[in-house]
Structures are given as C-alpha cells and as structure tokens.
Scaffold this motif. Structure first.
Motif, PDB file in Angstrom:
ATOM      1  N   ARG A 128      -2.189  -7.402   4.362  1.00 58.69           N
ATOM      2  CA  ARG A 128      -0.871  -6.781   4.226  1.00 58.69           C
ATOM      3  C   ARG A 128      -0.378  -6.834   2.780  1.00 58.69           C
ATOM      4  NH1 ARG A 128       4.182  -9.806   6.674  1.00 58.69           N
ATOM      5  NH2 ARG A 128       3.745 -11.006   4.774  1.00 58.69           N
ATOM      6  N   ASP A 129      -0.545  -7.999   2.140  1.00 53.38           N
ATOM      7  CA  ASP A 129      -0.101  -8.135   0.746  1.00 53.38           C
ATOM      8  C   ASP A 129      -0.895  -7.214  -0.176  1.00 53.38           C
ATOM      9  OD1 ASP A 129       1.727 -10.011   1.528  1.00 53.38           O
ATOM     10  OD2 ASP A 129       0.498 -11.744   0.958  1.00 53.38           O
ATOM     11  N   LYS A 130      -2.185  -7.072   0.098  1.00 52.49           N
ATOM     12  CA  LYS A 130      -3.029  -6.190  -0.718  1.00 52.49           C
ATOM     13  C   LYS A 130      -2.587  -4.737  -0.577  1.00 52.49           C
ATOM     14  CE  LYS A 130      -7.868  -4.842  -1.423  1.00 52.49           C
ATOM     15  NZ  LYS A 130      -9.274  -5.048  -0.955  1.00 52.49           N
ATOM     16  N   LEU A 131      -2.308  -4.319   0.659  1.00 53.57           N
ATOM     17  CA  LEU A 131      -1.854  -2.946   0.907  1.00 53.57           C
ATOM     18  C   LEU A 131      -0.482  -2.699   0.307  1.00 53.57           C
ATOM     19  CD1 LEU A 131      -2.994  -2.538   4.635  1.00 53.57           C
ATOM     20  CD2 LEU A 131      -3.933  -1.309   2.674  1.00 53.57           C
ATOM     21  N   ALA A 132       0.394  -3.708   0.389  1.00 50.02           N
ATOM     22  CA  ALA A 132       1.778  -3.544  -0.076  1.00 50.02           C
ATOM     23  C   ALA A 132       1.863  -3.246  -1.567  1.00 50.02           C
ATOM     24  CB  ALA A 132       2.592  -4.793   0.257  1.00 50.02           C
ATOM     25  N   LYS A 133       0.853  -3.685  -2.324  1.00 54.83           N
ATOM     26  CA  LYS A 133       0.863  -3.457  -3.767  1.00 54.83           C
ATOM     27  C   LYS A 133       0.743  -1.975  -4.115  1.00 54.83           C
ATOM     28  CE  LYS A 133      -1.141  -7.931  -5.035  1.00 54.83           C
ATOM     29  NZ  LYS A 133      -2.283  -8.635  -5.682  1.00 54.83           N
ATOM     30  N   ASN A 134       0.140  -1.204  -3.207  1.00 55.67           N
ATOM     31  CA  ASN A 134      -0.095   0.217  -3.493  1.00 55.67           C
ATOM     32  C   ASN A 134       0.660   1.142  -2.550  1.00 55.67           C
ATOM     33  OD1 ASN A 134      -2.103  -0.411  -5.522  1.00 55.67           O
ATOM     34  ND2 ASN A 134      -3.461  -0.966  -3.827  1.00 55.67           N
ATOM     35  N   MET A 135       1.613   0.571  -1.795  1.00 58.13           N
ATOM     36  CA  MET A 135       2.360   1.384  -0.836  1.00 58.13           C
ATOM     37  C   MET A 135       3.859   1.188  -1.029  1.00 58.13           C
ATOM     38  SD  MET A 135       0.112   0.616   2.628  1.00 58.13           S
ATOM     39  CE  MET A 135       1.090   1.745   3.633  1.00 58.13           C
ATOM     40  N   PRO A 136       4.644   2.262  -0.931  1.00 58.46           N
ATOM     41  CA  PRO A 136       6.104   2.136  -1.079  1.00 58.46           C
ATOM     42  C   PRO A 136       6.754   1.476   0.135  1.00 58.46           C
ATOM     43  CG  PRO A 136       5.513   4.392  -0.551  1.00 58.46           C
ATOM     44  CD  PRO A 136       4.227   3.661  -0.788  1.00 58.46           C
ATOM     45  N   ASN A 137       6.089   1.566   1.297  1.00 55.59           N
ATOM     46  CA  ASN A 137       6.620   0.975   2.521  1.00 55.59           C
ATOM     47  C   ASN A 137       5.688  -0.120   3.025  1.00 55.59           C
ATOM     48  OD1 ASN A 137       8.786   2.920   2.637  1.00 55.59           O
ATOM     49  ND2 ASN A 137       7.297   4.398   3.424  1.00 55.59           N
ATOM     50  N   ASP A 138       6.209  -0.985   3.897  1.00 51.25           N
ATOM     51  CA  ASP A 138       5.379  -2.037   4.471  1.00 51.25           C
ATOM     52  C   ASP A 138       4.273  -1.423   5.325  1.00 51.25           C
ATOM     53  OD1 ASP A 138       6.853  -4.036   3.323  1.00 51.25           O
ATOM     54  OD2 ASP A 138       8.165  -4.318   5.055  1.00 51.25           O
ATOM     55  N   PRO A 139       3.036  -1.897   5.193  1.00 54.60           N
ATOM     56  CA  PRO A 139       1.940  -1.365   6.013  1.00 54.60           C
ATOM     57  C   PRO A 139       2.145  -1.700   7.481  1.00 54.60           C
ATOM     58  CG  PRO A 139       1.229  -3.299   4.777  1.00 54.60           C
ATOM     59  CD  PRO A 139       2.580  -2.939   4.253  1.00 54.60           C
ATOM     60  N   ASN A 140       1.706  -0.814   8.370  1.00 50.61           N
ATOM     61  CA  ASN A 140       1.857  -1.065   9.802  1.00 50.61           C
ATOM     62  C   ASN A 140       0.653  -1.851  10.324  1.00 50.61           C
ATOM     63  OD1 ASN A 140      -0.274   0.817  10.288  1.00 50.61           O
ATOM     64  ND2 ASN A 140       1.199   2.509  10.248  1.00 50.61           N
ATOM     65  N   LEU A 141       0.699  -2.203  11.622  1.00 51.05           N
ATOM     66  CA  LEU A 141      -0.353  -3.028  12.220  1.00 51.05           C
ATOM     67  C   LEU A 141      -1.724  -2.357  12.153  1.00 51.05           C
ATOM     68  CD1 LEU A 141       1.355  -4.521  15.397  1.00 51.05           C
ATOM     69  CD2 LEU A 141       0.474  -5.783  13.424  1.00 51.05           C
ATOM     70  N   GLU A 142      -1.753  -1.057  12.395  1.00 49.58           N
ATOM     71  CA  GLU A 142      -3.021  -0.336  12.380  1.00 49.58           C
ATOM     72  C   GLU A 142      -3.658  -0.385  10.994  1.00 49.58           C
ATOM     73  OE1 GLU A 142      -4.808   4.115  13.491  1.00 49.58           O
ATOM     74  OE2 GLU A 142      -2.679   3.671  13.752  1.00 49.58           O
ATOM     75  N   GLU A 143      -2.845  -0.211   9.957  1.00 43.97           N
ATOM     76  CA  GLU A 143      -3.351  -0.245   8.581  1.00 43.97           C
ATOM     77  C   GLU A 143      -3.836  -1.648   8.209  1.00 43.97           C
ATOM     78  OE1 GLU A 143      -0.490   3.282   6.734  1.00 43.97           O
ATOM     79  OE2 GLU A 143       0.231   1.210   6.866  1.00 43.97           O
ATOM     80  N   ILE A 144      -3.080  -2.666   8.661  1.00 44.35           N
ATOM     81  CA  ILE A 144      -3.473  -4.053   8.382  1.00 44.35           C
ATOM     82  C   ILE A 144      -4.792  -4.385   9.076  1.00 44.35           C
ATOM     83  CG2 ILE A 144      -2.848  -6.470   8.762  1.00 44.35           C
ATOM     84  CD1 ILE A 144       0.089  -5.627   8.467  1.00 44.35           C
TER      85      ILE A 144
END
Length: 257
Positions: A128-144
C-alpha cells in the motif's frame, strides 16, 4: 496532556507560522535538494503533528513517544507529497501522521494477532505504501492484493485483524479550523430525506384513522395476522375486518396521491 512547550524539548510556542505561499515555495526548494528549506518546512509544520498527538495520548505511551512517531509520518508526507495531488499539504499530511501513530499503537497493543496474519498485514501495508507514492488516492484492496501477490480475502482479513475500532466522531483531518470527522464521509444508503418525509407523512395519515382501523392495520401488516385471526381477536366478523382494512388503505392512498 503535558505542557505544550515541553514536547521532545521543543518550545512549540516558538514554532513559525508560514503562509500557504511560503509553504509552497519551501516545498519547491526542498524537492530540489535544499536542506535548509527541508528543515524549515518540517519545523513550520510541527503543529500538524501536535494537533494529532492530542487525540492519541494514552497512559502506556508517553506524549513524547507518540510525537516522535507522528513526526516520522510528517517526514513521509513531505517526501511523498506532489503538487499535482491538487490538495493542501495539511490535508494530505494529517491522515499520514494519524496512520503512522496508529501503526505504532497497534504494534504495541495487548491484543494478540497470529504471526501469519501479521506477516500478511505487513506485506499488504508495504504494498500500500509503495502504491501510495505514485497515486493521488489511497490504493484499494484489489490493487494492494495485486501488488503484494496476496489473495484479496487474506489481505482484508489480515488488515481487519490488526486494525483498531474507529469512532464515528474521530477527526479525519483539520483544515483552517474546520474538522472533518469519520461520520462526515460515510454515506447513509438506508435513509434519505425523502424517506424521512414519507415516514412523517404516513405517521400523520395514520393518526387520522380511527382506533379500530389503526388496530386492524397494525395486526395485519405489522404482526402478520390473517383477517380470520384478527376477527377472532377483536370480536368482529371477517367481512367487517376486510371492509375496515380496505377503507383504511384507501384513506392512506388518497392522502399520498
């Protein structure tokens, strides 16, 4: 809470107050590697940490400990912030500070979670933290789940296991002295203004029925009784029950049309 000027040896009364334009200018400089701008930026935004620390002061953890953990969250917010997010830094930073403190309190909680669930949760949080660095919104469960290579159901179970209950009145963030709480961000899918108005209208119509009609509707539609059962209970014929029920329903329909 301890004195506001005695947190980690910092005199909070002397923290600088910068304008939004000054904060934005410091952000540009620190992104270019300016160490002095980075230090001043952190120093001037310590009040964001202080605003969160007050909510998490508990007996087993000193305020200084929680402040230091919150400061780590402030640093992460600064490093990950992007002007393209189109939000104020304070709006972006406070949830990250809260998250950092919650992780600290959760890891030091007396509630025991199995090692396997904790391992899954940590993998999910890292993803989640890795995805959050490149996303404007919090990543969802499927993305995590996809990023971590875990099953989405396992991710959900693990994150639920390590999460603490959240009060509906817990602030999500503060901006310009305006507090947004958890309950402000929850949609009521069951009740609506129209439902409320119809409920009030129906109650008013029912009050206009006579006592026998109200009794029959109550037994028929709220207690689920048949006309035969009602006639036996109230001491009138089934035909009378049927007539009174039809009259009452017609009255209700007329007032709603």
């Amino acid at each position: 809470m301890a004195s506001k000027v005695d947190i980690c040896g910092i005199n909070t009364a002397e923290l600088p107050k910068l304008k939004s334009s000054e904060i934005a200018e410091l952000m540009k400089k620190l992104k270019q590697g300016d160490k002095e701008a980075r230090q001043l930026f952190l120093f001037s935004n310590m009040r964001l940490v202080l605003s969160v620390v007050k909510r998490f002061a508990v007996n087993k953890n000193s305020i200084d400990d929680i402040f230091q953990v919150g400061f780590v969250g402030l640093i992460k917010a600064m490093d990950n912030f992007d002007e393209n997010f189109n939000v104020k830094f304070s709006t972006y930073a406070v949830p990250m500070i809260i998250g950092e403190i919650r992780r600290f309190l959760r890891d030091n909680s007396t509630v025991r979670v199995s090692r396997s669930l904790r391992d899954i949760a940590y993998k999910a949080l890292q993803a989640r933290d890795k995805l959050a660095k490149n996303m404007p919104n919090d990543p969802n469960l499927e993305e995590i789940a996809q990023e971590s290579g875990l099953d989405m159901r396992d991710v959900l179970s693990a994150l639920d296991a390590i999460s603490d209950p959240v009060s509906l009145y817990e602030p999500v963030y503060n901006d310009n002295n305006e507090t947004v709480m958890v309950m402000d961000q929850i949609k009521d899918v069951k009740n609506s203004c129209d439902d409320f108005i119809e409920h009030v209208a129906l109650k008013e119509i029912l009050n206009n029925l006579n006592s026998r009609e109200k009794e029959i509707l109550w037994l028929r539609y709220f207690k689920g009784k048949t006309q035969v059962e009602i006639s036996s209970q109230v001491g009138i014929s089934q035909a009378q029950v049927s007539r009174l029920e039809k009259n009452a329903l017609a009255e209700i329909k007329k007032n709603f049309s």
